[in-house]
Design a protein around this motif. Structure first.
Motif, short mmCIF file in Angstrom:
data_model
loop_
_atom_site.label_atom_id
_atom_site.label_comp_id
_atom_site.label_asym_id
_atom_site.label_seq_id
_atom_site.Cartn_x
_atom_site.Cartn_y
_atom_site.Cartn_z
N THR A 125 -21.45 -9.74 -14.39
CA THR A 125 -21.03 -8.35 -14.19
C THR A 125 -20.46 -7.79 -15.47
N ALA A 126 -19.62 -8.57 -16.11
CA ALA A 126 -19.01 -8.09 -17.35
C ALA A 126 -20.08 -7.79 -18.39
N VAL A 163 -21.91 -4.54 -17.41
CA VAL A 163 -21.12 -3.33 -17.62
C VAL A 163 -21.02 -3.01 -19.11
N TRP A 164 -20.73 -4.04 -19.91
CA TRP A 164 -20.63 -3.80 -21.36
C TRP A 164 -21.97 -3.32 -21.93
N PRO A 204 -20.84 -14.96 -11.51
CA PRO A 204 -20.96 -13.52 -11.25
C PRO A 204 -20.00 -12.70 -12.09
N GLU A 205 -18.80 -13.20 -12.28
CA GLU A 205 -17.83 -12.47 -13.11
C GLU A 205 -18.41 -12.23 -14.50
N ALA A 226 -24.36 -1.67 -20.31
CA ALA A 226 -24.62 -0.30 -19.89
C ALA A 226 -23.84 0.68 -20.76
N ALA A 227 -22.56 0.39 -20.93
CA ALA A 227 -21.73 1.28 -21.74
C ALA A 227 -22.24 1.31 -23.17
N ALA A 249 -6.94 -6.62 -13.58
CA ALA A 249 -7.14 -7.39 -12.37
C ALA A 249 -7.73 -8.74 -12.67
N HIS A 284 -17.48 -19.44 -9.38
CA HIS A 284 -16.93 -18.09 -9.38
C HIS A 284 -17.08 -17.40 -10.71
N GLN A 285 -17.22 -18.20 -11.74
CA GLN A 285 -17.24 -17.57 -13.07
C GLN A 285 -18.58 -16.94 -13.38
#
Lengths: 252, 283, 298
Positions: C24-25, C28-29, C20-21, C31-32, C8, C17-18
């Motif tokens: 978030t990335a 997430v990375w 928050p993107e 956390a994983a 997506a 816009h970049q």
């Protein structure tokens, strides 16, 4: 002889076929033709009570076998299915050896010695023309066979129970043309020995194989039999204009 | 129906009823063994007694209840964000191969015995936490390890819930020019919230039901904890520590605490299963 | 469970816009990565500290000096006996239950719904509660005492929900074509089941059994007050015996200086579980059911 009187079938309350009355004469081939979704396969499944296994299916009306209702003629659906074999559209051998595929039902339905069983296996495989192709690998998995061979094995498996009637649901449609031709030849060679009822979308095949033919049609959203008679005479002329145009390839 | 079919049906149904009855048998036994304490002492005393001194007849469960709730809720607070992030990672951020390995690792994590988590926490994590003060065997250590243990439940169920979303939603959102983070935050997580919620609740039942890791890490002092770094004892740990020598009322009170745990967990599980209704989403 | 992946990502025009993107990335990375790193930490820690203590004799010798010396021979033996008792009860019971639950083609009879609900609750019962129940019912009421039998029966109750669920899935996963073919050949329900469906479901059924063995091996709390602590080699099923997991607990908590031996035992246990995990995956693969997982319980 197997016949139905005013047979209706519904799934979850939705009727798919109504008032189907037919006679399949012994030793003859009866073809059921008509557009998709008009209840031909459901009709076939009702004849050996396979409808019992389909969720939400209800059947009403009469099915008679040699003049007796099937409930009187046979002690149970299981008994009925031993006498009325069925071949499916997609070949469905079990994931077992060729030998075991044939033996499985035979063993279940009576005591046979090992040599008896061997004899049955050889004779039915010869009947379907598979013996020469597989006799040296009976213990290999049936799934190693080609689609056409699998379908013939399924027919052999059904023949091993010595049925009087064979129901076939588009037995050639999932096969390549050469394998289909082979199975068609086989069906032709069985004419006279078994009462065969075959569903097919291939009108040329129906004409080549069938003695009699029933044309199914969707009327007001529900399947019905709109024509029944000798194959050749139906192809030559039918009183029903729908049938005439369908059989000549102009509609359906 | 033939005789063999009939006997198959009778035998299989009888045994199925037997399987289902085990849970009732367990409940029955807990009630039976709890009865003396509940009748003689009454429920109120478990909350009003001055402390837990079972040998001198004081049976306050309050410190244990508080510790149980603290570790369980704390561990969910750790596992929920990490677990959801982990599912989002596998679906939207990781390259395909990495996603497969990530899922596999999470499943592996799910299979590690709690006693091994406990051992690792005891030998590796507790000395690190001890630098903050104390022995390192306290509610914080227990909660952190517990969070890690229940994480797979959140991650796997969220993963399944996200996977069952209609593809068209995500494609539609992307077609509207939404960015990945807002698709995840505004379409995916809200859409999968029921499944994710069920995962978090199931993880809570796992945390409430866990004994060994907490027993090995929480320090087991019976006191109402006043900070995360103070030691505490959960209901489960209390049973494991004292059932061996408990008798009469003391034993009966331990069964009362087991009954409490079972009832709380069962209510959550039944709640999830009713909310799920007849749909077979997670089967 | 691995559904489709959705790409997506869109090219983004503005900087606003970049941000928050990007964050978030990163979140997430991270956390994983944190999850994977911690798991790796645990596994490597167990392997490094455990393997140095391991030797063939460790697996065979008896427990000496409360575990500080000798090996875990009797513990392995007791564990095996407990597992055998567990499976001897759980397999027939769960197979029969799964057969009853999958009896109807349309699946959703009230009987099946109620049985499933009971099993869901059973699956959620805390393991210490299984310990209480096993202690009160098998050990005291049935008079089996602290014994292999008590422990095995308690664990059987515990693994039952998983085993039933996996058996049910295995049976349902057998293609309906097989059932129709069998019915068309005039096989009755029981013949269809035993001759056709169960053989076809065998690998997936086995996978369920292996998974349950993993759960039973991992269990500790339910065993302490049912199978007991005794570290000797049991003479009969009515003797107490200590499982691997109970041994780890005891060495870590109750035996000063037992930590390194606890690690060695944990190493054995984790190795067994990894082997079980791999076997399950292979069996499910053979059954064409890969990618199905069952949420875990430690």
């Amino acid at each position: 002889m197997i016949s139905t009187q005013k047979l209706s079938i519904s799934y979850h309350g939705r009727t798919v076929l109504r008032n189907a009355s037919l006679v399949a004469e012994p030793g003859k081939v009866l073809a059921l033709v008509g557009p998709s979704g008009c209840g031909k396969s459901s009709f076939l499944c009702a004849l050996n009570r396979m409808t019992d296994l389909l969720p939400g299916a209800r059947v009403s009306g009469q099915i008679t076998f040699d003049g007796q209702g099937i409930e009187e003629a046979f002690a149970s659906p299981v008994e009925l299915r031993r006498n009325v074999g069925m071949i499916f559209q997609k070949p469905n051998p079990f994931a077992m050896s060729i030998r075991r595929n044939i033996e499985l039902a035979v063993r279940e339905h009576g005591r046979h010695s090992r040599s008896d069983r061997q004899r049955i296996i050889e004779s039915v495989l010869r009947d379907v023309g598979l013996w020469d192709e597989v006799h040296d690998r009976l213990d290999h998995s049936a799934l190693e066979l080609s689609g056409g061979q699998q379908q013939r094995l399924c027919i052999a498996r059904a023949l091993a129970l010595k049925p009087q009637v064979l129901l076939m649901d588009e037995p050639c449609s999932a096969l390549d043309p050469i394998a289909a031709d082979r199975v068609e030849q086989l069906i032709r060679s069985m004419r006279g020995q078994y009462t065969i009822i075959i569903v097919t979308h291939n009108l040329a095949q129906a004409r080549r194989l069938a003695d009699h033919m029933a044309v199914f049609w969707i009327c007001e959203g529900v399947g019905e039999i709109i024509e029944y008679g000798e194959t050749e005479s139906l192809f030559r002329s039918s009183a029903n204009p729908l049938v005439t145009s369908y059989l000549s390839g102009r509609s359906g | 129906m033939s005789r063999s079919d009939l006997s198959l049906r009778i035998i299989s149904r009888t045994l199925a009823i037997l399987s289902a009855a085990i849970v009732l048998l367990i409940l029955g036994f807990l009630v039976r063994e709890s009865a003396p304490a509940l009748q003689e002492l009454g429920l109120a005393r478990f909350f009003t007694d001055p402390g837990w001194h079972p040998l001198s007849g004081q049976f306050s469960l309050v410190p244990m209840i508080v510790a149980t709730l603290a570790t369980s809720l704390g561990s969910v607070a750790i596992a929920a964000p990490l677990g959801i992030a982990s599912a989002v990672f596998a679906h939207f951020y990781a390259p395909r191969t990495l996603a497969i390995w990530h899922r596999r690792l999470i499943e592996l994590l799910a299979g590690i015995p709690s006693v091994v988590f406990g051992l690792w926490g005891l030998v590796v994590l507790a000395p690190l936490v001890a630098r903050l003060g104390g022995s390192g065997q306290n509610l914080f250590t227990a909660t952190a390890v517990l969070g890690l243990m229940i994480l797979p439940t959140v991650a796997l169920l969220s993963d399944a819930a996200i996977a069952s979303l209609p593809r068209a939603w995500i494609q539609g959102a992307a077609a509207l020019g939404m960015q990945r983070w807002s698709i995840v935050g505004k379409v995916v997580i809200p859409g999968a919230r029921r499944g994710i919620g069920a995962g978090v609740l199931l993880a809570l039942t796992r945390a409430l039901g866990e004994t060994m890791a907490v027993l090995m890490l929480a320090g087991n002092v019976v006191q109402v904890p006043n900070s995360l770094l103070s030691p505490g004892r959960t209901l489960n740990a209390n049973i494991a520590l004292e059932l061996g020598y408990a008798s009469t009322f003391h034993r009966s009170v331990l069964f009362v605490s087991g009954l409490m745990l079972m009832l709380v967990v069962s209510v959550i599980v039944v709640g999830i299963s009713y909310r799920r209704g007849a749909s077979d989403e997670w089967r | 469970m691995s559904g489709g992946r959705f790409h997506a990502s869109a090219t983004t025009p503005t900087r606003r816009h970049q941000i928050p993107e990007f964050f978030t990335a990163v979140a997430v990375w991270m956390a994983a990565g944190l999850v994977v790193a911690t798991l790796a930490w645990i596994l490597i820690d167990i392997a490094v500290r455990g393997i140095s203590q391991l030797s063939p004799s460790f697996l065979i010798e008896g427990v000496e000096d409360a575990g500080r010396a000798g090996g875990i021979g009797p513990v392995l033996f007791s564990t095996m006996l407990i597992l055998m008792v567990t499976l001897a009860l759980a397999i027939p019971l769960s197979l029969a239950t799964a057969i009853a639950l999958t009896e109807r083609v349309d699946q959703d009879s009230r009987f099946a719904r109620n049985v499933r609900r009971c099993l869901d609750v059973l699956a959620g019962v805390p393991s210490i509660v299984f310990g209480l129940f096993g202690n009160a019912f098998f050990a005291i009421m049935l008079g089996l005492g602290y014994s292999i039998l008590t422990g095995g029966l308690t664990l059987a109750c515990m693994v039952l929900p998983i085993l039933i669920r996996t058996s049910e899935q295995a049976i349902v996963a057998v293609p309906n074509e097989y059932r129709y073919a069998a019915a068309a050949l005039g096989l009755g329900r029981s013949a269809t089941l035993f001759r056709v469906v169960l053989p076809a479901a065998a690998p997936a059924l086995m996978a369920g059994v292996v998974l349950s063995i993993g759960r039973a091996l991992a269990e500790t709390a339910a065993l302490i007050f049912t199978a007991g602590y005794v570290a000797r080699r049991p003479e009969s099923l009515l003797d107490s015996g200590r499982s691997l997991s109970v041994h780890i607990y005891d060495m870590a908590m109750n035996v000063p200086g037992g930590g390194s031996r606890a690690y060695a035992t944990a190493c054995v246990l984790v190795a067994l579980l990894l082997a079980i995990n791999a076997t399950t995956t292979l069996l499910l693969h053979a059954a064409g059911l890969q990618g199905r997982s069952v949420g875990g319980k430690g």
